[in-house]
Design a protein around this motif. Structure first.
Motif, mmCIF file in Angstrom:
data_model
loop_
_atom_site.group_PDB
_atom_site.id
_atom_site.type_symbol
_atom_site.label_atom_id
_atom_site.label_comp_id
_atom_site.label_asym_id
_atom_site.label_seq_id
_atom_site.Cartn_x
_atom_site.Cartn_y
_atom_site.Cartn_z
ATOM 1 N N HIS A 137 0.563 -1.060 -0.175
ATOM 2 C CA HIS A 137 0.363 0.063 -0.152
ATOM 3 C C HIS A 137 1.195 1.512 -0.092
ATOM 4 O O HIS A 137 0.370 2.032 -0.919
ATOM 5 N N ILE A 138 1.825 0.952 0.415
ATOM 6 C CA ILE A 138 2.692 2.067 0.911
ATOM 7 C C ILE A 138 4.023 2.021 -0.547
ATOM 8 O O ILE A 138 4.388 3.255 -0.799
ATOM 9 N N VAL A 139 4.201 1.279 -0.588
ATOM 10 C CA VAL A 139 5.340 2.032 -1.990
ATOM 11 C C VAL A 139 5.088 1.276 -3.159
ATOM 12 O O VAL A 139 4.942 1.886 -4.430
ATOM 13 N N MET A 140 4.625 -0.047 -3.392
ATOM 14 C CA MET A 140 4.265 -0.719 -4.304
ATOM 15 C C MET A 140 2.967 -0.070 -5.430
ATOM 16 O O MET A 140 3.041 0.190 -6.556
ATOM 17 N N ASP A 141 1.549 -0.276 -5.141
ATOM 18 C CA ASP A 141 0.833 -0.244 -5.309
ATOM 19 C C ASP A 141 0.379 1.498 -5.943
ATOM 20 O O ASP A 141 0.026 1.697 -6.989
ATOM 21 N N PRO A 142 1.017 2.518 -5.379
ATOM 22 C CA PRO A 142 0.935 4.242 -5.514
ATOM 23 C C PRO A 142 2.414 3.536 -7.288
ATOM 24 O O PRO A 142 1.243 4.996 -7.522
ATOM 25 N N GLN A 143 2.607 3.245 -7.077
ATOM 26 C CA GLN A 143 3.712 3.497 -8.736
ATOM 27 C C GLN A 143 3.015 2.389 -9.640
ATOM 28 O O GLN A 143 2.974 2.491 -11.137
ATOM 29 N N VAL A 144 2.147 1.569 -9.959
ATOM 30 C CA VAL A 144 1.482 0.914 -10.413
ATOM 31 C C VAL A 144 0.459 -0.009 -10.270
ATOM 32 O O VAL A 144 -0.010 0.022 -11.544
ATOM 33 N N ALA A 145 -0.312 1.545 -9.872
ATOM 34 C CA ALA A 145 -1.911 1.196 -9.764
ATOM 35 C C ALA A 145 -2.609 1.403 -11.220
ATOM 36 O O ALA A 145 -3.266 1.032 -11.630
ATOM 37 N N GLN A 146 -2.212 2.452 -11.904
ATOM 38 C CA GLN A 146 -2.432 2.175 -13.271
ATOM 39 C C GLN A 146 -1.672 1.318 -14.618
ATOM 40 O O GLN A 146 -2.201 0.892 -15.791
ATOM 41 N N MET A 147 -0.922 0.547 -14.417
ATOM 42 C CA MET A 147 -0.531 -0.252 -15.141
ATOM 43 C C MET A 147 -1.609 -0.953 -15.942
ATOM 44 O O MET A 147 -2.519 -1.454 -14.862
ATOM 45 N N GLN A 148 -1.216 -1.468 -16.948
ATOM 46 C CA GLN A 148 -2.417 -2.647 -17.423
ATOM 47 C C GLN A 148 -0.617 -3.697 -18.396
ATOM 48 O O GLN A 148 0.077 -3.585 -18.212
#
Length: 191
Positions: A137-148
């Protein structure tokens, strides 16, 4: 927008009155810029995150059920001192030896399947759910949320070479094993 992958870690959303603007901290996190270099004892490491196709991700997740059990048996048989350092009880260690994670613990992919991670022991770690979820939630998700599917970019992920998590605060409060071993050897020589 329909979520492509139901396995991506996501915080539960409460009722909101409109969408609030992102803070500077959130914008920085989305770009992989953090005011820290370590989280929960994991150092931040830059990697290439590539989203495999849905079929590949599904196949890897399915195969993970067997790999998870093998991994747990392996660490149960070979890393009992580390499991004790982690704070597991004898009963929980026996559960790990049988290939099952104790309640409140998770086998984490250091590089998640969604980012191209493999089901290999060097990419896995047994850890408590709370720090596990914080890594996502703090590190990975913000960076990859929009990736397909097919997207690829450099991101920073929390990384350790360990296969068993020990809370950094617990590590600090325990004597260093190397120092302790040296003292034992020194005491034996003095006899």
């Amino acid at each position: 927008m329909v979520k492509e992958d139901k396995f991506v870690h996501a915080k539960r959303k409460g009722k909101k009155e409109g969408k609030p603007k992102k803070t500077q901290e959130q914008l920085n996190a989305a770009q992989g810029k953090f005011p820290f270099t370590e989280i929960n004892g994991f150092k931040l490491k830059e990697v290439e995150w590539t989203v495999p196709d849905q079929k590949t991700r599904k196949r890897r997740r399915s195969a993970f059920n067997k790999v998870r059990e093998e991994f747990l048996r392996h660490i149960g048989a070979t890393m009992e001192p580390a499991l004790r350092d982690m704070g597991l009880t004898d009963k929980q260690i026996e559960q790990v030896k049988r290939g099952s994670a104790p309640n409140g613990y998770n086998v984490h992919h250091k590089l998640p399947i969604h980012g191209g991670g493999q089901n290999v022991f060097s990419n896995l770690i047994l850890m408590p759910i709370k720090p596990h979820d914080e890594l996502h939630h703090i590190v990975m998700d913000p960076q990859v949320a929009q990736m397909q599917t097919g997207d690829s970019k450099k991101v920073v992920i929390p990384w350790t070479d360990d296969m068993v998590y020990v809370d950094p605060e617990r590590k600090k409060s325990q004597p260093q094993k190397a120092v302790l071993a040296a003292k034992v050897m020194e005491a034996r020589r003095g006899r």
